[in-house]
Design an enzyme around this catalytic site. Structure first.
Site, PDB file in Angstrom:
ATOM      1  N   THR A 190      19.103  20.664 -66.016  1.00  0.00           N
ATOM      2  CA  THR A 190      19.358  22.099 -65.984  1.00  0.00           C
ATOM      3  C   THR A 190      20.849  22.373 -66.185  1.00  0.00           C
ATOM      4  OG1 THR A 190      17.536  22.398 -64.476  1.00  0.00           O
ATOM      5  CG2 THR A 190      19.288  24.011 -64.291  1.00  0.00           C
ATOM      6  N   ARG A 218       4.291  26.768 -63.623  1.00  0.00           N
ATOM      7  CA  ARG A 218       5.182  26.415 -62.508  1.00  0.00           C
ATOM      8  C   ARG A 218       6.556  27.073 -62.714  1.00  0.00           C
ATOM      9  NH1 ARG A 218      10.385  23.448 -62.211  1.00  0.00           N
ATOM     10  NH2 ARG A 218      10.525  22.629 -60.101  1.00  0.00           N
ATOM     11  N   VAL A 219       7.058  27.708 -61.675  1.00  0.00           N
ATOM     12  CA  VAL A 219       8.410  28.274 -61.720  1.00  0.00           C
ATOM     13  C   VAL A 219       9.254  27.485 -60.732  1.00  0.00           C
ATOM     14  CG1 VAL A 219       9.823  30.320 -61.318  1.00  0.00           C
ATOM     15  CG2 VAL A 219       7.535  30.563 -62.310  1.00  0.00           C
ATOM     16  N   GLY A 220      10.416  27.036 -61.169  1.00  0.00           N
ATOM     17  CA  GLY A 220      11.308  26.293 -60.286  1.00  0.00           C
ATOM     18  C   GLY A 220      12.262  27.217 -59.552  1.00  0.00           C
ATOM     19  N   ASP A 221      13.294  26.624 -58.999  1.00  0.00           N
ATOM     20  CA  ASP A 221      14.271  27.394 -58.218  1.00  0.00           C
ATOM     21  C   ASP A 221      15.171  28.249 -59.104  1.00  0.00           C
ATOM     22  OD1 ASP A 221      15.250  24.736 -59.116  1.00  0.00           O
ATOM     23  OD2 ASP A 221      17.162  25.568 -58.449  1.00  0.00           O
ATOM     24  N   GLY A 242      18.552  20.455 -59.433  1.00  0.00           N
ATOM     25  CA  GLY A 242      17.896  19.398 -58.665  1.00  0.00           C
ATOM     26  C   GLY A 242      16.426  19.710 -58.469  1.00  0.00           C
ATOM     27  N   HIS A 243      15.865  19.182 -57.412  1.00  0.00           N
ATOM     28  CA  HIS A 243      14.432  19.314 -57.158  1.00  0.00           C
ATOM     29  C   HIS A 243      14.103  20.758 -56.741  1.00  0.00           C
ATOM     30  CE1 HIS A 243      10.685  17.823 -54.813  1.00  0.00           C
ATOM     31  NE2 HIS A 243      10.383  18.437 -55.932  1.00  0.00           N
ATOM     32  N   GLY A 244      13.557  21.526 -57.705  1.00  0.00           N
ATOM     33  CA  GLY A 244      13.373  22.962 -57.524  1.00  0.00           C
ATOM     34  C   GLY A 244      12.604  23.352 -56.279  1.00  0.00           C
TER      35      GLY A 244
HETATM   36  N1  ASP Z   1      15.986  22.784 -60.627  1.00  0.00           N
HETATM   37  C1  ASP Z   1      15.257  22.600 -61.846  1.00  0.00           C
HETATM   38  C2  ASP Z   1      13.801  22.877 -61.588  1.00  0.00           C
HETATM   39  O1  ASP Z   1      13.270  22.406 -60.589  1.00  0.00           O
HETATM   40  C3  ASP Z   1      15.398  21.237 -62.427  1.00  0.00           C
HETATM   41  C4  ASP Z   1      16.811  20.669 -62.434  1.00  0.00           C
HETATM   42  O2  ASP Z   1      17.737  21.275 -61.943  1.00  0.00           O
HETATM   43  O3  ASP Z   1      17.005  19.583 -62.961  1.00  0.00           O
HETATM   44  O4  ASP Z   1      13.184  23.512 -62.395  1.00  0.00           O
END
Ligand code: ASP
Length: 329
Positions: A190, A218-221, A242-244
């Protein structure tokens, strides 16, 4: 010249135009492989230079983050715009957001398809609608109304993204694993930016294709205010990566600005909030932060995060933990 804020925390309007502008960029927090290392660092350096040029011309923090993130969306080394990863159905669905710390106005898109610069669409949602977040078809209809051309999906898909998708679909049939196993976060990078402009206002922008083989829809952070970023000119701005799912569950960006509001430095607040995310939900990630007084930070708990900032005529950048290089502009 130092940056100043009033007693109530708002930028010192008496010094309007006298604040030293600052921009900080990230290119995603994850285990960036050697094959992508140089391109990731080069990409964030270029975006930092481009964003700083906007600020030096007197552009707003929002203009600067939009310009920087747009450049990164064009760079196939990153998982945003061109270079986005593929979902489980083999399609690109992108999330992006911008927020203006002066007005607390924000605009975001989620699961949008066939758009070259999702961050520019997010900016239009902020500027031209009463809404904060448009998703899927609705976001695409709005793009059409605004005259933003659609592009064929294939033009956004790189060979690397396609191969990564094939590898995931072959070996990881349980999509849920993607969201609970840190090791499976390959292919995510990202992009994001935070900026402080000459008038003392801050903004953030974040853009992503999400996580390889995510469920369609799916929607991430990233487009979620308070998770993928936050901006309040009384405090500062944050862009997350990171891990959304972990970032959303701990409201990472807003957690950081809340800690800063209680007097913590951007460095200490971001480290505390990232540690909290590790302890409470076993999630890893990274952030870039600029405070209302111009403190800049790039912190991460993943193996690597490409970052760069421009401040006081110098370009700073790094990739590995503890790495901090410097160049004069
Ligand atoms: N945060 C992003 C998501 O989960 C992925 C990432 O930052 O690498 O969609």
């Amino acid at each position: 010249m130092s940056n100043s804020v009033n007693k109530d925390g708002t930028p010192d309007q008496a010094s309007q135009g006298s604040v030293d502008p600052v921009i900080v960029i990230h290119g995603g927090a994850w285990a960036i492989p050697e094959s992508l290392a140089a391109a990731s660092v080069e990409g964030v350096k270029q975006a930092a230079r481009a964003g700083q040029a906007v600020l030096q011309r007197g552009g707003s923090a929002v203009d600067a983050v939009e310009a920087a993130v747009s450049l990164l969306e064009d760079d196939p080394a990153f998982d945003a715009g061109t270079g986005s990863v593929l979902n489980a159905a083999g399609e690109v669905e992108m999330d992006a957001v911008v927020m203006d710390g002066k007005t607390l106005k924000a605009g975001g898109v989620a699961c949008v398809q066939n758009i070259k610069h999702p961050v520019q669409l997010a900016r239009l949602i902020m500027d031209k609608t009463d809404h904060v977040l448009l998703v899927g078809k609705g976001a695409n209809h709005f793009a059409e109304e605004m005259g933003i051309p659609t592009v064929p999906m294939e033009t956004l898909v790189t060979e690397t993204a396609r191969k990564e998708w094939e590898r995931f679909m072959k070996y990881h049939e349980t999509i849920q694993d993607l969201f609970s196993n840190r090791d499976l976060q390959a292919g995510c990078d990202t992009v994001g930016a935070v900026a402080l402009d000459k008038t003392g206002n801050v903004a953030f922008g974040t853009s992503t294709g999400g996580i390889t083989a995510k469920r369609p829809g799916r929607v991430g952070d990233s487009p979620i205010i308070g998770a993928g970023g936050y901006a309040d000119s009384q405090v500062g701005a944050v862009s997350s990566t990171g891990h959304g799912e972990a970032i959303m569950r701990t409201c990472l960006a807003h957690h950081i600005t809340t800690l800063m509001q209680t007097g913590q430095s951007a460095d200490s607040a971001s480290k505390s909030a990232l540690d909290h995310m590790t302890q409470r939900v076993q999630g890893s990630g990274g952030v870039v932060v600029v405070s209302a007084t111009g403190e800049v930070v790039a912190n991460f708990t993943t193996e690597r995060m490409a970052w760069a900032w421009v401040k006081d005529g110098e370009l700073h950048y790094g990739l590995d933990p503890g790495q901090h290089e410097k160049e004069c502009l």
